[in-house]
Design an enzyme around this catalytic site. Sequence first.
Site, PDB file in Angstrom:
ATOM      1  N   TYR A  52       8.218   1.733  -7.147  1.00  0.00           N
ATOM      2  CA  TYR A  52       7.465   0.478  -7.280  1.00  0.00           C
ATOM      3  C   TYR A  52       7.087   0.224  -8.742  1.00  0.00           C
ATOM      4  O   TYR A  52       7.149  -0.914  -9.212  1.00  0.00           O
ATOM      5  CB  TYR A  52       6.210   0.524  -6.406  1.00  0.00           C
ATOM      6  N   ASN A  63       2.427   9.920  -2.776  1.00  0.00           N
ATOM      7  CA  ASN A  63       3.835   9.554  -2.590  1.00  0.00           C
ATOM      8  C   ASN A  63       4.454   9.177  -3.946  1.00  0.00           C
ATOM      9  O   ASN A  63       4.679   8.007  -4.259  1.00  0.00           O
ATOM     10  CB  ASN A  63       3.936   8.396  -1.592  1.00  0.00           C
ATOM     11  N   GLU A  81       0.851  -1.183   0.000  1.00  0.00           N
ATOM     12  CA  GLU A  81       0.000   0.000   0.000  1.00  0.00           C
ATOM     13  C   GLU A  81       0.886   1.231   0.000  1.00  0.00           C
ATOM     14  O   GLU A  81       1.917   1.252   0.677  1.00  0.00           O
ATOM     15  CB  GLU A  81      -0.865   0.035   1.269  1.00  0.00           C
TER      16      GLU A  81
HETATM   17  C1  LIG Z   1      10.724   5.870  -1.467  1.00  0.00           C
HETATM   18  C2  LIG Z   1      12.152   5.877  -0.891  1.00  0.00           C
HETATM   19  C3  LIG Z   1      12.352   4.635  -0.005  1.00  0.00           C
HETATM   20  C4  LIG Z   1      13.147   5.816  -2.083  1.00  0.00           C
HETATM   21  O1  LIG Z   1      14.451   5.715  -1.538  1.00  0.00           O
HETATM   22  P1  LIG Z   1      15.745   6.219  -2.346  1.00  0.00           P
HETATM   23  O2  LIG Z   1      16.935   5.583  -1.740  1.00  0.00           O
HETATM   24  O3  LIG Z   1      15.731   7.692  -2.461  1.00  0.00           O
HETATM   25  O4  LIG Z   1      15.424   5.596  -3.781  1.00  0.00           O
HETATM   26  P2  LIG Z   1      16.483   5.256  -4.929  1.00  0.00           P
HETATM   27  O5  LIG Z   1      17.579   6.249  -4.944  1.00  0.00           O
HETATM   28  O6  LIG Z   1      16.839   3.825  -4.826  1.00  0.00           O
HETATM   29  O7  LIG Z   1      15.574   5.494  -6.216  1.00  0.00           O
HETATM   30  C5  LIG Z   1      15.012   4.404  -6.929  1.00  0.00           C
HETATM   31  C6  LIG Z   1      13.945   4.932  -7.885  1.00  0.00           C
HETATM   32  O8  LIG Z   1      12.832   5.456  -7.143  1.00  0.00           O
HETATM   33  C7  LIG Z   1      12.289   6.576  -7.842  1.00  0.00           C
HETATM   34  N1  LIG Z   1      12.431   7.773  -7.021  1.00  0.00           N
HETATM   35  C8  LIG Z   1      13.069   7.874  -5.826  1.00  0.00           C
HETATM   36  N2  LIG Z   1      12.929   9.127  -5.334  1.00  0.00           N
HETATM   37  C9  LIG Z   1      12.202   9.824  -6.239  1.00  0.00           C
HETATM   38  C10 LIG Z   1      11.710  11.149  -6.280  1.00  0.00           C
HETATM   39  N3  LIG Z   1      11.965  12.020  -5.291  1.00  0.00           N
HETATM   40  N4  LIG Z   1      10.961  11.513  -7.336  1.00  0.00           N
HETATM   41  C11 LIG Z   1      10.694  10.658  -8.337  1.00  0.00           C
HETATM   42  N5  LIG Z   1      11.144   9.368  -8.361  1.00  0.00           N
HETATM   43  C12 LIG Z   1      11.877   8.959  -7.311  1.00  0.00           C
HETATM   44  C13 LIG Z   1      13.065   6.693  -9.146  1.00  0.00           C
HETATM   45  O9  LIG Z   1      12.402   5.879 -10.096  1.00  0.00           O
HETATM   46  C14 LIG Z   1      14.390   6.087  -8.750  1.00  0.00           C
HETATM   47  O10 LIG Z   1      15.123   5.611  -9.823  1.00  0.00           O
HETATM   48  P3  LIG Z   1      16.197   6.594 -10.530  1.00  0.00           P
HETATM   49  O11 LIG Z   1      17.065   7.123  -9.422  1.00  0.00           O
HETATM   50  O12 LIG Z   1      16.890   5.690 -11.479  1.00  0.00           O
HETATM   51  O13 LIG Z   1      15.377   7.690 -11.168  1.00  0.00           O
HETATM   52  C15 LIG Z   1      12.442   7.201  -0.107  1.00  0.00           C
HETATM   53  O14 LIG Z   1      12.062   8.302  -0.911  1.00  0.00           O
HETATM   54  C16 LIG Z   1      11.719   7.283   1.217  1.00  0.00           C
HETATM   55  O15 LIG Z   1      12.195   6.798   2.226  1.00  0.00           O
HETATM   56  N6  LIG Z   1      10.560   7.923   1.219  1.00  0.00           N
HETATM   57  C17 LIG Z   1       9.783   8.094   2.466  1.00  0.00           C
HETATM   58  C18 LIG Z   1       9.256   6.793   2.972  1.00  0.00           C
HETATM   59  C19 LIG Z   1       8.353   6.131   1.978  1.00  0.00           C
HETATM   60  O16 LIG Z   1       7.622   6.791   1.249  1.00  0.00           O
HETATM   61  N7  LIG Z   1       8.373   4.803   1.953  1.00  0.00           N
HETATM   62  C20 LIG Z   1       7.515   4.018   1.084  1.00  0.00           C
HETATM   63  C21 LIG Z   1       6.178   3.878   1.733  1.00  0.00           C
HETATM   64  S1  LIG Z   1       5.087   2.889   0.724  1.00  0.00           S
END
Ligand SMILES: CC(C)(COP(=O)(O)OP(=O)(O)OC[C@H]1O[C@@H](n2cnc3c(N)ncnc32)[C@H](O)[C@@H]1OP(=O)(O)O)[C@@H](O)C(=O)NCCC(=O)NCCS
Length: 149
Positions: free
Chosen positions: A118, A111, A106
Amino acid sequence: MSAALRQAAAADVAAVAAIEREVFSDPWSEAEFTAVLDLPHAIFLVGLDGLAYVAGYAVVSCVLDESEILNLAVSPGSRRNGLGARLLDAAMATARGRGARTFFLEVRESNLAARALYESRGFAELSRRQRYYRNPAEDALLLRLEEER
Ligand SMILES: CC(C)(COP(=O)(O)OP(=O)(O)OC[C@H]1O[C@@H](n2cnc3c(N)ncnc32)[C@H](O)[C@@H]1OP(=O)(O)O)[C@@H](O)C(=O)NCCC(=O)NCCS
């Protein structure tokens, strides 16, 4: 699994819960993370930054051929560096190794960062849960990834 990812241990829970409180408005407690450590069907990984501090974590459940991504977060200062994707990929690979073929999760509709991650892994929207989240109230999207058996 890369050297910067490993299974979570009791000593990681305080750091994990600190990130959780910083990131989510309705955070899991330390007790909830501690409980996950003892659940045989749970996969709990931590990701480390260059100084070997906990910078992110993933919690995934796996029962028979179904797996659910229960929690995933990266500390704000460590984002956009691939850690979230590596945590997700590693937790899903572990679940696959235990037989998982269908993955669910979910996510808040707003977000977009998580949704992009995903979707890049093949998850697609299955349904919507109206006002599923609190603080602030918001719909959840239920995403699913179905893999070949
Ligand atoms: C979602 C989250 C875990 C991603 O972590 P991260 O280490 O920054 O992600 P990555 O660097 O591995 O990015 C992987 C892909 O995610 C997507 N992505 C990550 N951050 C993004 C942003 N701010 N905007 C758009 N796409 C994004 C991109 O597709 C990215 O691939 P790319 O770097 O080749 O474009 C992080 O933003 C987070 O902790 N968010 C808050 C908590 C949360 O929302 N958890 C999920 C709840 S369902």
